[in-house]
Design an enzyme around this catalytic site. Structure first.
Site, mmCIF file in Angstrom:
data_model
loop_
_atom_site.group_PDB
_atom_site.id
_atom_site.type_symbol
_atom_site.label_atom_id
_atom_site.label_comp_id
_atom_site.label_asym_id
_atom_site.label_seq_id
_atom_site.Cartn_x
_atom_site.Cartn_y
_atom_site.Cartn_z
ATOM 1 N N GLU A 173 0.856 -1.201 0.000
ATOM 2 C CA GLU A 173 0.000 0.000 0.000
ATOM 3 C C GLU A 173 0.883 1.240 0.000
ATOM 4 O O GLU A 173 2.116 1.134 -0.007
ATOM 5 C CB GLU A 173 -0.920 -0.014 1.229
ATOM 6 N N HIS A 219 -8.510 9.127 4.043
ATOM 7 C CA HIS A 219 -8.179 8.080 3.059
ATOM 8 C C HIS A 219 -8.439 8.658 1.669
ATOM 9 O O HIS A 219 -9.500 9.251 1.427
ATOM 10 C CB HIS A 219 -9.040 6.843 3.292
ATOM 11 N N ARG A 267 -0.166 8.532 2.233
ATOM 12 C CA ARG A 267 -1.596 8.842 2.177
ATOM 13 C C ARG A 267 -1.920 10.331 2.286
ATOM 14 O O ARG A 267 -2.807 10.830 1.607
ATOM 15 C CB ARG A 267 -2.248 8.094 3.331
ATOM 16 N N HIS A 287 -10.646 9.129 7.928
ATOM 17 C CA HIS A 287 -10.438 7.682 8.010
ATOM 18 C C HIS A 287 -9.832 7.216 9.325
ATOM 19 O O HIS A 287 -10.233 6.196 9.871
ATOM 20 C CB HIS A 287 -9.518 7.289 6.852
ATOM 21 N N ARG A 323 -0.160 8.088 9.556
ATOM 22 C CA ARG A 323 0.026 6.638 9.724
ATOM 23 C C ARG A 323 0.391 5.949 8.410
ATOM 24 O O ARG A 323 -0.214 6.199 7.368
ATOM 25 C CB ARG A 323 -1.272 6.024 10.250
#
Ligand code: FAD
Ligand code: SIN
Length: 517
Positions: A111, A239, A286, A347, A382
């Site tokens: 990811e 997100h 992200r 998110h 994160r």
């Protein structure tokens, strides 16, 4: 009621802690609503753990630190990364299945922000699989009692013995919690040796979120009221890719693992754009991806961009993402042929109640685990799929720490039962829904992906009016879940804004246009 360990919340953090602690004493898990309703149950992409070469602990540590934008606690990062493989074995022992390749090795996803494939997964339903296995193990354990539809209202401390407690009081101690039985309306006093807050995140303070309705930040708010230290609350992670499907709430997630599988972000005119923002393009960290999408959408006055996976073989797409395939098909999007309309949504809360390496908060006998906590692992942003593993690693750390101290701790005497007998005013109760929407729109309009000093000031001003109205109602009304949740959402929104105003820089998930990077 007395119990050795009072666990509030039934996600990965609470349940994994309970399974360990139950070897020492009796565990009572209280959870609002049904046990299964939690963020854990919706996790898609998977759970991080260094598994095979060429991956190494050092690479996972570096990726986490880079994503965290200089705000991580290195000790927490080292702890989670190095203990992850051991805890994955515990999850497997409790019955969790992870996908394997035909040669019997774990199939690993990748990811955003990861330089290696290191994410174990079960189809695109990893969280539901972990939650299923944990619930099954918990239900079979003779030393664990689960109370569904039990809503923790407030933590018990010296304050409830009549002492004056401030944030500067030394040795604040937690003795348990007041818990509302949602079915009878009764508030029970639950005393414990140790109290474990594992209440998850607070995505519901935004209008647009991937988090289920239970994610109202209750635990963070309760701990704040009990005078525990919270930190990093301004780092709300958005997100980049939730399904654009107006009217649906919460937003359905389109896992980042799809970009790890090769999917590409495109503008509505088909143009790729992520190369303008980061060398990792669609797999950038992200915060950068969400901001890039937000910027392109606002510049064009558009509500979504596209995620395109159509260049991959149809069978492989259906195999890897069966749940997403079915969901998109249900709204007329065949992801093997059509681009998926996506939009960012709130998110994950990178901050929370500050805890040490054992999950212990600044309040004695109070442990905070999972998304409600701030361990320092995530810093300002994160790394994807680092949260489920954090929940189980800290669940284990806290279980060991409390079990070692078990005999030294007893039950507090003299805590009074909840004595307030207010009434419910139907008209005022109807206003709760409206107030909840107002909190969500304040946070979305002024404290979203991009903020400014002015927008934060305005948000605080607007929120203060809601705070006063809600406190007034709370003080004259018998508590019900909806009112308590609203009160908690306001408290958490306050912390996000306040800590955002205190941070005079743009970093990670906190982007303030007055401090441009
Ligand atoms: P939760 O799983 O949210 O559990 C909290 C529990 O507390 C719930 O049972 C709730 O009902 C209960 N509760 C809350 N308040 C109260 C109260 N007042 N009284 C009683 N009970 C209460 N992370 C990853 O690592 N990998 C992923 O692939 C991933 N995908 C995600 C996809 C989605 C759509 C979402 C929303 C999150 C995802 N995350 C992922 C993040 C991750 O799922 C969460 O951070 C993690 O599951 C949090 O676990 P938890 O046990 O702390 O909280
Ligand atoms: C996802 O599957 O994209 C979510 C992963 C995460 O939030 O960690």
């Amino acid at each position: 009621m007395k119990t050795d360990f009072l666990v509030i919340g039934s996600g990965a953090a609470g349940l994994s802690f309970a399974l360990k602690a139950a070897e020492k004493g009796h565990v009572t898990i209280v959870t609002k609503g049904e046990m299964v309703e939690c963020n854990t149950n919706y996790a898609q992409g998977g759970i991080c753990s260094v598994t095979y070469e060429p991956d190494t602990f050092e690479k996972h540590i570096t990726d986490t630190l880079v994503c965290g934008a200089g705000k991580c606690d290195v000790k927490a990062v080292e702890l989670v990364v190095r203990r992850a493989p051991e805890l994955i074995q515990d999850l497997i022992a409790w019955g969790t299945r992870f996908n394997k390749t035909p040669d019997g090795r774990f199939e690993l996803n990748r990811e955003g922000g990861h330089t290696e494939h290191r994410i174990l997964h079960y189809e695109d339903l990893t969280g539901a699989e972990i939650e299923r296995a944990l619930i099954q193990s918990v239900k079979q354990h003779p030393n664990i009692t689960v109370l569904e539809h039990h809503f923790a209202v407030d933590l018990l401390t010296q304050h409830h013995l009549g002492e004056f407690v401030t944030r500067h009081t030394r040795n604040i101690t937690c003795f348990g919690a007041y818990v509302l039985n949602e079915k009878t309306g009764e508030i029970q006093t639950m005393l414990s040796r140790f109290t474990i807050v594992a209440t998850g995140g607070c995505g519901q303070i935004y209008s647009s979120t991937s988090n289920p309705h239970v994610a109202t930040g209750d635990g963070i708010a309760m701990c704040h009221r009990a005078k525990a230290i919270t930190e990093n609350m301004e780092f709300i992670q958005f997100h980049p890719t939730t399904l654009y499907n107006p009217g649906e709430t919460p937003n359905f997630l389109i896992t980042e693992a799809m970009r790890g599988f090769g999917a590409i972000l495109r503008l509505q005119n088909g143009e790729e754009f992520m190369d303008k923002y980061h060398p990792m393009k669609s797999l950038a960290p992200r915060d950068i991806t969400a901001r890039a999408i937000y910027r392109e959408m606002t510049r064009r006055g558009e509500d979504y961009v596209y995620l395109d996976v159509t260049h991959k073989p149809a069978e492989a797409i259906r195999d890897h993402f069966p749940n997403i395939y079915e969901k998109c098909l249900s709204i007329g999007v065949d992801i093997t042929k059509d681009w998926i309309p996506v939009t960012p949504a709130a998110h994950y809360s990178c901050g929370g109640v500050k805890v040490d390496l054992n999950g212990q908060s600044s309040i004695k006998r109070l442990y905070v685990l999972g998304e409600a906590s701030c361990t320092g692992l995530h810093g300002a942003n994160r790394l994807a799929s680092n949260s489920l593993i954090e929940a189980v690693v800290y669940g284990d750390q806290a279980a060991k720490h409390t079990m070692e101290r078990f005999e030294k701790v007893g039950f507090q005497e003299g805590i009074p039962d909840w004595d307030f007998e207010g009434t419910q005013h139907t008209e005022e109760m109807l206003m709760l829904i409206q107030s909840k929407r107002e909190v969500q729109s304040i946070m979305s309009n002024y404290v979203g992906i991009v903020r400014s000093n002015l927008s934060l000031k305005r948000a605080m001003h607007r929120l203060s009016i809601l705070f006063e109205e809600t406190e007034e109602l709370y003080n004259k009304t018998k508590p019900v879940r909806e009112l308590c949740e609203l009160r908690n959402m306001i408290a958490v929104a306050y912390l996000v804004i306040k800590q955002g105003r205190e941070l005079q820089e743009s970093v990670g998930c906190h982007y303030n246009t007055d401090y441009k990077r």
